[in-house]
Design a protein around this motif. Structure first.
Motif, short mmCIF file in Angstrom:
data_model
loop_
_atom_site.label_atom_id
_atom_site.label_comp_id
_atom_site.label_asym_id
_atom_site.label_seq_id
_atom_site.Cartn_x
_atom_site.Cartn_y
_atom_site.Cartn_z
N MET A 43 34.31 -3.08 -5.07
CA MET A 43 34.61 -4.38 -4.45
C MET A 43 35.62 -5.04 -5.36
O MET A 43 35.38 -5.20 -6.57
N VAL A 44 36.76 -5.44 -4.78
CA VAL A 44 37.91 -5.92 -5.56
C VAL A 44 38.44 -7.19 -4.90
O VAL A 44 38.51 -7.28 -3.66
N ASN A 45 38.86 -8.18 -5.72
CA ASN A 45 39.48 -9.37 -5.13
C ASN A 45 40.98 -9.16 -4.95
O ASN A 45 41.52 -8.12 -5.35
N LYS A 46 41.66 -10.13 -4.36
CA LYS A 46 43.11 -9.99 -4.07
C LYS A 46 43.96 -9.95 -5.34
O LYS A 46 45.09 -9.49 -5.31
N GLN A 47 43.43 -10.45 -6.44
CA GLN A 47 44.15 -10.40 -7.70
C GLN A 47 44.03 -9.03 -8.37
O GLN A 47 44.61 -8.78 -9.42
N GLY A 48 43.25 -8.14 -7.80
CA GLY A 48 43.09 -6.80 -8.33
C GLY A 48 41.98 -6.67 -9.36
O GLY A 48 41.88 -5.65 -10.04
N GLN A 49 41.11 -7.66 -9.44
CA GLN A 49 40.00 -7.61 -10.39
C GLN A 49 38.79 -6.95 -9.72
O GLN A 49 38.39 -7.34 -8.63
N THR A 50 38.22 -5.98 -10.38
CA THR A 50 37.05 -5.29 -9.85
C THR A 50 35.83 -6.18 -10.03
O THR A 50 35.54 -6.63 -11.13
N ARG A 51 35.15 -6.45 -8.93
CA ARG A 51 33.95 -7.28 -8.95
C ARG A 51 32.68 -6.45 -8.94
O ARG A 51 31.64 -6.89 -9.42
N LEU A 52 32.75 -5.26 -8.38
CA LEU A 52 31.60 -4.36 -8.36
C LEU A 52 32.13 -2.93 -8.32
O LEU A 52 33.08 -2.65 -7.58
N SER A 53 31.54 -2.07 -9.11
CA SER A 53 31.92 -0.65 -9.03
C SER A 53 30.66 0.18 -9.21
O SER A 53 29.80 -0.13 -10.03
N ARG A 54 30.58 1.23 -8.41
CA ARG A 54 29.46 2.17 -8.50
C ARG A 54 30.02 3.56 -8.29
O ARG A 54 30.67 3.83 -7.29
N TYR A 55 29.79 4.44 -9.27
CA TYR A 55 30.27 5.81 -9.20
C TYR A 55 29.09 6.74 -8.98
O TYR A 55 28.04 6.59 -9.62
N TYR A 56 29.27 7.72 -8.09
CA TYR A 56 28.19 8.64 -7.76
C TYR A 56 28.41 10.03 -8.37
O TYR A 56 27.67 10.95 -8.05
N GLU A 57 29.38 10.14 -9.21
CA GLU A 57 29.57 11.32 -10.03
C GLU A 57 30.17 10.84 -11.35
O GLU A 57 30.80 9.79 -11.41
N ALA A 81 39.31 -12.69 0.86
CA ALA A 81 39.99 -12.32 -0.38
C ALA A 81 39.32 -11.14 -1.07
O ALA A 81 39.59 -10.85 -2.23
N LEU A 82 38.43 -10.44 -0.37
CA LEU A 82 37.67 -9.35 -0.98
C LEU A 82 37.96 -8.03 -0.26
O LEU A 82 37.94 -7.95 0.96
N PHE A 83 38.26 -7.00 -1.05
CA PHE A 83 38.45 -5.64 -0.52
C PHE A 83 37.24 -4.81 -0.91
O PHE A 83 36.80 -4.85 -2.06
N VAL A 84 36.73 -4.05 0.05
CA VAL A 84 35.67 -3.09 -0.23
C VAL A 84 36.30 -1.72 -0.04
O VAL A 84 36.83 -1.40 1.02
N VAL A 85 36.26 -0.90 -1.10
CA VAL A 85 36.91 0.42 -1.09
C VAL A 85 35.86 1.48 -1.40
O VAL A 85 35.09 1.34 -2.35
N VAL A 86 35.85 2.54 -0.59
CA VAL A 86 34.93 3.65 -0.80
C VAL A 86 35.76 4.92 -0.92
O VAL A 86 36.60 5.20 -0.07
N GLY A 87 35.51 5.69 -1.97
CA GLY A 87 36.15 6.99 -2.15
C GLY A 87 35.21 8.06 -1.64
O GLY A 87 34.04 8.10 -2.02
N ILE A 88 35.70 8.91 -0.74
CA ILE A 88 34.86 9.95 -0.13
C ILE A 88 35.56 11.31 -0.23
O ILE A 88 36.77 11.37 -0.48
N ASP A 89 34.81 12.38 -0.02
CA ASP A 89 35.43 13.70 -0.01
C ASP A 89 36.06 13.96 1.36
O ASP A 89 35.88 13.19 2.30
N HIS A 90 36.80 15.04 1.48
CA HIS A 90 37.57 15.31 2.70
C HIS A 90 36.71 15.69 3.89
O HIS A 90 37.19 15.64 5.02
N THR A 91 35.45 16.04 3.67
CA THR A 91 34.59 16.44 4.79
C THR A 91 33.87 15.26 5.43
O THR A 91 33.29 15.40 6.49
N GLU A 92 33.89 14.11 4.80
CA GLU A 92 33.16 12.94 5.30
C GLU A 92 33.91 12.29 6.47
O GLU A 92 35.13 12.30 6.53
N ASN A 93 33.15 11.69 7.36
CA ASN A 93 33.69 11.00 8.53
C ASN A 93 34.16 9.60 8.13
O ASN A 93 33.37 8.76 7.71
#
Length: 153
Positions: free
Chosen positions: A56-70, A113-125
């Motif tokens: 979760m990132v604001n418009k200024q590019g500051q990360t507000r929340l990050s969670r990594y699953y690997e 003003a909030l972006f939610v970004v999810v990184g997924i693998d190529h097989t995910e919908n």
């Protein structure tokens, strides 16, 4: 480790008691283990890491929340987050919310003003993840009553 064996399964699981005892001596005690000699390898190879990270990132590019699953080292996380944020913030609202990036895809959604970004693998919908983001934000909104970025500070 003879003391850590699970109790004998019902006879219908393995057939004869002799077969079960043979598996128990080898340290195998589940039906899946008895199916193939390489079942553990098969399970590891079919395991998919669908969601790699959640930001979760604001418009200024500051990360507000990050969670990594690997596991990702801290230095690589900051570099990855900077590149991902730059890619998402530089796009217009008319462009697609799915981006091919290195060895995974980015799915993002903007809420004020909030972006939610999810990184997924190529097989995910992508559409399923896009909907997941929306449901996540709706739950936050219901639980916290009018979530805004300044409240996260």
């Amino acid at each position: 480790m003879p003391g850590n064996r699970s109790p004998r399964p019902p006879a219908s699981s393995f057939g004869t008691g002799k077969r079960w005892r043979a598996h128990a001596r080898e340290g195998r005690n589940t039906l899946l283990d008895s199916c193939t000699p390489h079942s553990d390898l098969l399970l590891r190879s079919t395991k998919a890491e669908m969601i790699k990270f959640f930001l979760m990132v604001n418009k200024q590019g500051q990360t507000r929340l990050s969670r990594y699953y690997e596991h990702v080292e801290i230095k690589k996380r900051t570099m990855l987050e900077a590149e991902v944020i730059k890619n998402c913030l530089s796009r217009s609202k008319d462009q697609c919310s799915f981006i091919e990036y290195k060895d995974f895809k980015l799915v993002y959604r903007q809420y004020a003003a909030l972006f939610v970004v999810v990184g997924i693998d190529h097989t995910e919908n992508e559409m399923a993840v896009y909907e997941l983001i929306h449901n996540f934000v709706e739950v936050l909104d219901k639980y916290f009553s009018r979530v805004v970025e300044s409240a996260a500070l």
